[in-house]
Design a protein around this motif. Structure first.
Motif, PDB file in Angstrom:
ATOM      1  N   GLU A 109      56.719  26.728  42.477  1.00 21.38           N
ATOM      2  CA  GLU A 109      55.641  27.676  42.734  1.00 21.38           C
ATOM      3  C   GLU A 109      55.845  28.896  41.853  1.00 21.38           C
ATOM      4  O   GLU A 109      56.965  29.381  41.682  1.00 21.38           O
ATOM      5  CB  GLU A 109      55.633  28.094  44.209  1.00 21.38           C
ATOM      6  CG  GLU A 109      54.443  28.935  44.601  1.00 21.38           C
ATOM      7  CD  GLU A 109      54.354  29.137  46.100  1.00 21.38           C
ATOM      8  OE1 GLU A 109      53.387  29.769  46.551  1.00 21.38           O
ATOM      9  OE2 GLU A 109      55.263  28.673  46.826  1.00 21.38           O
ATOM     10  N   LYS A 110      54.751  29.376  41.275  1.00 23.88           N
ATOM     11  CA  LYS A 110      54.773  30.581  40.453  1.00 23.88           C
ATOM     12  C   LYS A 110      53.970  31.652  41.169  1.00 23.88           C
ATOM     13  O   LYS A 110      52.819  31.427  41.537  1.00 23.88           O
ATOM     14  CB  LYS A 110      54.167  30.295  39.080  1.00 23.88           C
ATOM     15  CG  LYS A 110      54.142  31.489  38.137  1.00 23.88           C
ATOM     16  CD  LYS A 110      53.520  31.090  36.804  1.00 23.88           C
ATOM     17  CE  LYS A 110      53.397  32.272  35.863  1.00 23.88           C
ATOM     18  NZ  LYS A 110      52.776  31.886  34.569  1.00 23.88           N
ATOM     19  N   LYS A 111      54.595  32.826  41.378  1.00 30.07           N
ATOM     20  CA  LYS A 111      53.950  33.881  42.156  1.00 30.07           C
ATOM     21  C   LYS A 111      53.979  35.198  41.394  1.00 30.07           C
ATOM     22  O   LYS A 111      55.026  35.605  40.880  1.00 30.07           O
ATOM     23  CB  LYS A 111      54.668  34.085  43.504  1.00 30.07           C
ATOM     24  CG  LYS A 111      54.664  32.872  44.410  1.00 30.07           C
ATOM     25  CD  LYS A 111      55.345  33.215  45.731  1.00 30.07           C
ATOM     26  CE  LYS A 111      55.306  32.039  46.685  1.00 30.07           C
ATOM     27  NZ  LYS A 111      55.907  32.385  48.004  1.00 30.07           N
ATOM     28  N   ALA A 112      52.846  35.864  41.337  1.00 25.51           N
ATOM     29  CA  ALA A 112      52.809  37.216  40.782  1.00 25.51           C
ATOM     30  C   ALA A 112      53.318  38.184  41.839  1.00 25.51           C
ATOM     31  O   ALA A 112      52.998  38.047  43.023  1.00 25.51           O
ATOM     32  CB  ALA A 112      51.396  37.582  40.371  1.00 25.51           C
ATOM     33  N   VAL A 113      54.109  39.141  41.425  1.00 25.28           N
ATOM     34  CA  VAL A 113      54.634  40.144  42.352  1.00 25.28           C
ATOM     35  C   VAL A 113      53.594  41.240  42.491  1.00 25.28           C
ATOM     36  O   VAL A 113      53.185  41.863  41.499  1.00 25.28           O
ATOM     37  CB  VAL A 113      55.965  40.733  41.851  1.00 25.28           C
ATOM     38  CG1 VAL A 113      56.487  41.771  42.828  1.00 25.28           C
ATOM     39  CG2 VAL A 113      56.989  39.621  41.666  1.00 25.28           C
ATOM     40  N   ARG A 114      53.180  41.477  43.717  1.00 28.39           N
ATOM     41  CA  ARG A 114      52.118  42.439  43.985  1.00 28.39           C
ATOM     42  C   ARG A 114      52.507  43.840  43.511  1.00 28.39           C
ATOM     43  O   ARG A 114      53.604  44.315  43.762  1.00 28.39           O
ATOM     44  CB  ARG A 114      51.817  42.458  45.482  1.00 28.39           C
ATOM     45  CG  ARG A 114      50.610  43.305  45.882  1.00 28.39           C
ATOM     46  CD  ARG A 114      50.376  43.210  47.372  1.00 28.39           C
ATOM     47  NE  ARG A 114      50.187  41.823  47.788  1.00 28.39           N
ATOM     48  CZ  ARG A 114      50.086  41.459  49.065  1.00 28.39           C
ATOM     49  NH1 ARG A 114      50.174  42.356  50.028  1.00 28.39           N
ATOM     50  NH2 ARG A 114      49.911  40.178  49.367  1.00 28.39           N
ATOM     51  N   ASP A 115      51.586  44.482  42.772  1.00 25.45           N
ATOM     52  CA  ASP A 115      51.738  45.863  42.303  1.00 25.45           C
ATOM     53  C   ASP A 115      52.877  46.035  41.300  1.00 25.45           C
ATOM     54  O   ASP A 115      53.329  47.144  41.038  1.00 25.45           O
ATOM     55  CB  ASP A 115      51.952  46.839  43.474  1.00 25.45           C
ATOM     56  CG  ASP A 115      50.790  46.830  44.455  1.00 25.45           C
ATOM     57  OD1 ASP A 115      49.656  46.636  43.990  1.00 25.45           O
ATOM     58  OD2 ASP A 115      51.034  47.002  45.662  1.00 25.45           O
TER      59      ASP A 115
END
Length: 215
Positions: A109-115
């Motif tokens: 899974e690839k996740k963008a880190v919020r903010d």
């Protein structure tokens, strides 16, 4: 069961690994060594007695929380800047699993880190037992990560060191040893929390508040 489904059902949050562990209910924060220091007194040399104690404690914790026949998830998370090349997280599985022939068993899974201008690459694999892992060396590598002189140690290819999580799905226990200083144990059941709270009370981090509902 997929890992995110497990977290959603048993911990009420598929993104539980992204939470602040210190603020999550039913969490223990433990020190791996309280009496010794990383550096020898009046010296620049590493205190190997300290590291031996840290290795012993991390091993004892792992073998207590993951019995020989317990299945477990091994989870590797690597943070990278958005503009950086893709992270290679599979090397942990290649180096520390005894049999890693089936790469397709990995959940990715690839996740963008919020903010933040970062992204997380997460790999996970459900293993039949702790014997599937060269876990003594893996635990040592986690504890050695900030000390280039020590081996085994993770390769310094990434902006950040990989974050390693062990999950016992039968007992609903998440173990996160962040480095030589200590670890978090996340739980979702009060009886287990109280039992481990009592068992490891001498190792608990000073100033850490267990914010759980006592009613």
């Amino acid at each position: 069961m997929k890992l995110n489904d497990y977290f959603r059902i048993h911990f009420d949050n598929p993104d539980v690994l992204e939470e602040s562990f210190a603020k999550r209910p039913l969490t223990l924060s433990l020190d791996l060594q309280k009496e010794l220091y990383q550096i020898q007194e009046d010296s620049d040399e590493l205190n190997m007695a300290y590291f031996e104690k840290v290795y012993q404690k991390s091993l004892a914790l792992f073998e207590d929380l993951f019995q020989e026949d317990d299945r477990l998830y091994l989870i590797v998370r690597v943070r990278k800047e958005l503009q950086s090349p893709p992270a290679k997280s599979t090397e942990i599985f290649e180096r520390y699993l005894k049999n890693n022939k089936n790469r397709y068993a990995l959940e990715f899974e690839k996740k963008a880190v919020r903010d933040e201008e970062e992204v997380i690459y997460q790999y996970a694999r459900l293993l039949p037992s702790r014997q599937s892992i060269r876990y003594k060396k893996l635990l040592q590598a986690i504890c050695n990560q900030d000390f280039p002189e020590l081996y085994p140690r993770f390769k310094a290819r990434q902006t950040y060191y990989p974050e390693i999580f062990f999950v016992n799905p039968a007992k609903d226990i998440i173990l996160y040893i962040f480095d030589d200083r200590g670890c978090f144990i996340l739980l979702n059941e009060k009886e287990t929390f109280y039992r481990l709270h009592e068992k490891y009370k001498s190792d608990q981090s000073e100033g850490f508040l267990n914010c759980f509902d006592t009613q």
